[in-house]
Design a protein around this motif. Structure first.
Motif, PDB file in Angstrom:
ATOM      1  N   LEU A  69       0.904  -1.184   0.012  1.00 34.10           N
ATOM      2  CA  LEU A  69       0.018   0.117   0.213  1.00 34.10           C
ATOM      3  C   LEU A  69       0.774   1.345  -0.131  1.00 34.10           C
ATOM      4  O   LEU A  69       0.563   2.276  -0.641  1.00 34.10           O
ATOM      5  CB  LEU A  69      -0.774  -0.048   0.939  1.00 34.10           C
ATOM      6  CG  LEU A  69      -1.958   1.184   1.449  1.00 34.10           C
ATOM      7  CD1 LEU A  69      -2.727   1.452   0.175  1.00 34.10           C
ATOM      8  CD2 LEU A  69      -2.773   0.792   2.592  1.00 34.10           C
ATOM      9  N   ALA A  70       2.013   1.330   0.780  1.00 37.60           N
ATOM     10  CA  ALA A  70       2.790   2.429   0.660  1.00 37.60           C
ATOM     11  C   ALA A  70       3.399   2.634  -0.595  1.00 37.60           C
ATOM     12  O   ALA A  70       3.512   3.778  -1.039  1.00 37.60           O
ATOM     13  CB  ALA A  70       4.103   2.259   1.625  1.00 37.60           C
ATOM     14  N   ASP A  71       3.718   1.416  -1.357  1.00 38.42           N
ATOM     15  CA  ASP A  71       4.094   1.702  -2.713  1.00 38.42           C
ATOM     16  C   ASP A  71       3.101   2.386  -3.443  1.00 38.42           C
ATOM     17  O   ASP A  71       3.257   3.338  -4.347  1.00 38.42           O
ATOM     18  CB  ASP A  71       4.563   0.433  -3.269  1.00 38.42           C
ATOM     19  CG  ASP A  71       4.890   0.395  -4.684  1.00 38.42           C
ATOM     20  OD1 ASP A  71       5.941   1.091  -5.049  1.00 38.42           O
ATOM     21  OD2 ASP A  71       4.275  -0.340  -5.587  1.00 38.42           O
ATOM     22  N   VAL A  72       1.915   1.923  -3.640  1.00 37.22           N
ATOM     23  CA  VAL A  72       0.977   2.499  -4.642  1.00 37.22           C
ATOM     24  C   VAL A  72       0.539   3.885  -4.238  1.00 37.22           C
ATOM     25  O   VAL A  72       0.289   4.747  -4.970  1.00 37.22           O
ATOM     26  CB  VAL A  72      -0.366   1.561  -4.927  1.00 37.22           C
ATOM     27  CG1 VAL A  72       0.096   0.367  -5.486  1.00 37.22           C
ATOM     28  CG2 VAL A  72      -0.944   1.001  -3.484  1.00 37.22           C
ATOM     29  N   ALA A  73       0.441   3.847  -2.942  1.00 34.04           N
ATOM     30  CA  ALA A  73       0.039   5.441  -2.145  1.00 34.04           C
ATOM     31  C   ALA A  73       1.086   6.492  -2.664  1.00 34.04           C
ATOM     32  O   ALA A  73       0.721   7.645  -3.027  1.00 34.04           O
ATOM     33  CB  ALA A  73      -0.184   5.309  -0.751  1.00 34.04           C
ATOM     34  N   GLY A  74       2.286   6.130  -2.403  1.00 33.17           N
ATOM     35  CA  GLY A  74       3.370   6.904  -2.894  1.00 33.17           C
ATOM     36  C   GLY A  74       3.405   7.115  -4.418  1.00 33.17           C
ATOM     37  O   GLY A  74       3.829   8.487  -4.849  1.00 33.17           O
ATOM     38  N   ARG A  75       2.859   6.478  -5.345  1.00 27.44           N
ATOM     39  CA  ARG A  75       2.941   6.673  -6.501  1.00 27.44           C
ATOM     40  C   ARG A  75       1.689   7.321  -7.316  1.00 27.44           C
ATOM     41  O   ARG A  75       1.460   7.537  -8.605  1.00 27.44           O
ATOM     42  CB  ARG A  75       3.212   5.478  -7.406  1.00 27.44           C
ATOM     43  CG  ARG A  75       4.648   4.929  -7.067  1.00 27.44           C
ATOM     44  CD  ARG A  75       5.060   3.707  -8.012  1.00 27.44           C
ATOM     45  NE  ARG A  75       4.479   2.629  -7.452  1.00 27.44           N
ATOM     46  CZ  ARG A  75       3.475   1.789  -8.506  1.00 27.44           C
ATOM     47  NH1 ARG A  75       3.477   2.052  -9.480  1.00 27.44           N
ATOM     48  NH2 ARG A  75       2.752   0.801  -8.095  1.00 27.44           N
ATOM     49  N   TYR A  76       0.529   7.327  -6.320  1.00 31.44           N
ATOM     50  CA  TYR A  76      -0.853   8.146  -6.673  1.00 31.44           C
ATOM     51  C   TYR A  76      -0.550   9.300  -7.081  1.00 31.44           C
ATOM     52  O   TYR A  76      -0.165  10.200  -6.423  1.00 31.44           O
ATOM     53  CB  TYR A  76      -1.689   7.642  -5.400  1.00 31.44           C
ATOM     54  CG  TYR A  76      -3.096   8.256  -6.040  1.00 31.44           C
ATOM     55  CD1 TYR A  76      -3.803   7.486  -6.771  1.00 31.44           C
ATOM     56  CD2 TYR A  76      -3.515   9.347  -5.377  1.00 31.44           C
ATOM     57  CE1 TYR A  76      -5.086   7.994  -7.055  1.00 31.44           C
ATOM     58  CE2 TYR A  76      -4.686   9.957  -5.456  1.00 31.44           C
ATOM     59  CZ  TYR A  76      -5.612   9.305  -6.592  1.00 31.44           C
ATOM     60  OH  TYR A  76      -6.807   9.633  -6.770  1.00 31.44           O
TER      61      TYR A  76
END
Length: 127
Positions: A69-76
């Motif tokens: 989730l940290a990964d996708v949230a950081g790339r949102y």
């Protein structure tokens, strides 16, 4: 004879370059680097919520899901800023333990984006 040796060496270099390129492609294929969508963020958010128990939370599935989730949230790249959530989740993913409260606090902006609190699941109206 010298031309043949030169040709063989050239073929070996080309083959080696192709192997290296193939390994690089295979290695980086699993790494997501582009922007993400709201749907991707909410899918990872729900995946994290599905791994929660009661009280303190231990175990690799929770921390792996927090890292995802940290990964996708950081790339949102939507209008909502999820960077603070991404940082807090990355810290949790690298820790030994956490709690549902800590995870809920670390996902406040994601919760607003997805329209529900962590662990409560998502819902949609029938079409």
């Amino acid at each position: 004879m010298r031309e043949m040796t030169h040709h063989v060496l050239r073929l070996r270099r080309v083959a080696a370059a192709l192997v290296v390129a193939g390994l690089f492609t295979a290695t980086t294929a699993g790494c997501s680097t582009g922007p993400t969508t709201q749907e991707e963020v909410c899918d990872k958010y729900d995946s994290l919520g599905n791994r929660l128990g009661i009280g303190q939370v231990f175990g690799n599935p929770v921390f792996s899901a927090a890292g995802d989730l940290a990964d996708v949230a950081g790339r949102y790249e939507g209008p909502e800023d999820l960077s603070a959530d991404a940082e807090r989740l990355e810290s949790i993913a690298d820790s030994d333990s956490t709690s549902e409260l800590e995870l809920s606090e670390a996902t406040r902006n994601v919760a607003a984006l997805c329209g529900h609190q962590l662990g409560s699941g998502s819902f949609s109206l029938p079409e």
